[in-house]
Design a protein around this motif. Structure first.
Motif, short mmCIF file in Angstrom:
data_model
loop_
_atom_site.label_atom_id
_atom_site.label_comp_id
_atom_site.label_asym_id
_atom_site.label_seq_id
_atom_site.Cartn_x
_atom_site.Cartn_y
_atom_site.Cartn_z
N ARG A 198 60.37 -4.43 10.09
CA ARG A 198 61.73 -4.44 9.64
C ARG A 198 62.36 -5.64 9.61
NH1 ARG A 198 60.61 0.51 11.67
NH2 ARG A 198 61.61 0.13 13.70
N ILE A 199 63.36 -5.75 8.78
CA ILE A 199 64.12 -7.24 8.93
C ILE A 199 65.58 -6.62 8.68
CG2 ILE A 199 64.92 -9.25 7.62
CD1 ILE A 199 61.73 -10.03 7.89
N LEU A 244 60.09 -8.55 3.12
CA LEU A 244 59.84 -8.79 4.38
C LEU A 244 59.05 -10.18 4.53
CD1 LEU A 244 58.38 -5.12 5.52
CD2 LEU A 244 60.58 -6.28 5.89
N CYS A 245 59.46 -11.15 3.74
CA CYS A 245 58.93 -12.46 3.80
C CYS A 245 59.38 -13.27 5.01
CB CYS A 245 59.28 -13.28 2.56
SG CYS A 245 60.98 -13.80 2.27
N ARG A 246 60.60 -12.99 5.48
CA ARG A 246 61.08 -13.52 6.74
C ARG A 246 61.50 -14.94 6.59
NH1 ARG A 246 55.80 -13.01 10.61
NH2 ARG A 246 57.13 -13.04 12.49
N LEU A 265 61.47 -6.71 13.44
CA LEU A 265 61.01 -5.85 14.31
C LEU A 265 59.55 -5.67 13.93
CD1 LEU A 265 63.31 -3.05 14.78
CD2 LEU A 265 63.31 -5.27 16.22
N ASN A 266 58.58 -5.66 15.17
CA ASN A 266 57.37 -5.44 15.05
C ASN A 266 56.51 -6.49 14.23
OD1 ASN A 266 57.85 -3.03 16.31
ND2 ASN A 266 58.52 -1.96 14.49
N PHE A 267 56.71 -7.51 14.02
CA PHE A 267 55.90 -8.46 13.35
C PHE A 267 55.17 -9.37 14.40
CE2 PHE A 267 59.22 -7.92 10.29
CZ PHE A 267 58.77 -8.16 8.80
N PRO A 268 54.07 -9.81 13.82
CA PRO A 268 53.24 -10.72 14.92
C PRO A 268 54.10 -12.12 14.97
CG PRO A 268 52.21 -10.48 12.74
CD PRO A 268 53.45 -9.66 12.72
N PRO A 269 53.72 -12.88 16.15
CA PRO A 269 54.64 -14.12 16.16
C PRO A 269 54.53 -15.07 14.89
CG PRO A 269 53.30 -13.73 18.21
CD PRO A 269 53.11 -12.71 17.06
N GLN A 270 55.39 -15.69 14.52
CA GLN A 270 55.19 -16.82 13.33
C GLN A 270 54.14 -17.78 13.61
OE1 GLN A 270 57.00 -16.65 10.32
NE2 GLN A 270 59.11 -16.17 10.60
#
Ligand code: SF4
Ligand code: SF4
Length: 280
Positions: A199-200, A252-254, A268-273
């Motif tokens: 989630r963003i 959710l492209c960030r 939330l809950n993304f792997p590290p960039q």
């Protein structure tokens, strides 16, 4: 004829007439409940949380039985699986909807948002919000007394003792919306749970001008528009000095997360960039 006998006969006549009237009225106005209401109640979760918008599971069952389709009717606790069973029982088709979850949109922890005053009144967000803007320079942020926690029937939200901010327990939240209604600051929002719970969202609800909100909280949105400019999907709008991300348009492209100068956008809950070569 003695007076006693006359009284008894009169009483018998009045009693008998009343009984006949009551019998006729009861039959005339008898409400026969559709048997399907009981059948539905047996499969509903009996949480009586009101998340469906009706006064408890019985009210929801009645609404389903009276409806001509299940559009707009949903038990958030049972979700799609339960609604399919309800649809099967009533012979209605059920639209599958994206799972939702409560999201707390304030990152004004003790470190990010210093206290400027002390409140000694009742430990209630509703009470404090009626009296003044809170103990910090941000009058929009979380008051930390946990009205949301008290409202949650599923033990799905708690106050983090370090940050003094509410946190949602992902696998317990049913998206019933009780915390949303309980928060006098309108900080909590039901948003799409997202694939893999990614989630963003803009983690701020401060509508003061950028310079004022930044002074009160180091991670506030300053409405600089950088996020909106970088979003290729028109998912971000700026209004009242605040950015908002539409979870129905966000892919959710960030990209927005990276450009926000105050780190006001939560991912939330993304792997590290992955770091670029220059950063390494
Ligand atoms: S966290 Fe909020 S939406 Fe989720 S179950 Fe608790 S009260 Fe309902
Ligand atoms: S999110 Fe709202 S209800 Fe919950 S503790 Fe903060 S101000 Fe109170």
């Amino acid at each position: 004829m003695s007076i006693i006998l006359i009284s008894v006969i009169l009483l018998a006549i009045v009693g008998g007439t009343s009984a006949i009237i009551l019998y006729v009225v009861a039959n005339r106005f008898q409400v026969v409940e559709d048997k399907r209401v009981n059948l539905l109640e047996e499969i509903l979760p009996a949480a009586n949380c009101g998340g469906c918008g009706y006064p408890g599971c019985h009210g929801f069952a009645e609404a389903c039985v009276k409806a001509s389709s299940l559009n707009g009717l949903r038990c958030p606790v049972g979700g799609d699986e339960l609604m399919s069973r309800v649809g099967g029982l009533l012979g209605f088709e059920v639209q599958v909807t994206a799972p939702m979850i409560a999201v707390v949109r304030c990152n004004g922890s003790c470190d990010n948002r210093p206290r400027t005053s002390q409140y000694d009144g009742a430990k209630s967000c509703a009470v404090e919000s009626m009296l003044y803007g809170g103990e910090t320079g941000c009058s929009f942020g979380c008051l930390s007394h946990g009205d949301c926690v008290k409202a949650c029937m599923f033990d799905a939200i708690y106050i983090n003792e370090q940050t003094l901010l509410p946190e949602v327990v992902e696998d317990k939240c049913t998206a019933c919306g009780a915390c949303v209604k309980a928060c006098p600051k309108n900080i909590i929002e039901l948003r799409k749970k997202g694939e893999k719970s990614h989630r963003i969202f803009v983690n701020c609800v401060n509508k003061d001008k950028g310079a004022i909100s930044r002074k009160a909280c180091s991670v506030s949105c300053i409405a600089c528009s950088k996020c909106r400019q970088v979003c290729s999907y028109n998912a971000i709008t700026i209004a009242n000095n605040l950015a908002y991300i539409d979870c129905n348009l966000c892919t959710l492209c960030r990209a927005c997360v990276e450009v926000c100068p105050t780190s006001a956008i939560a991912e939330l809950n993304f792997p590290p960039q992955k770091k670029t070569e220059a950063e390494e």
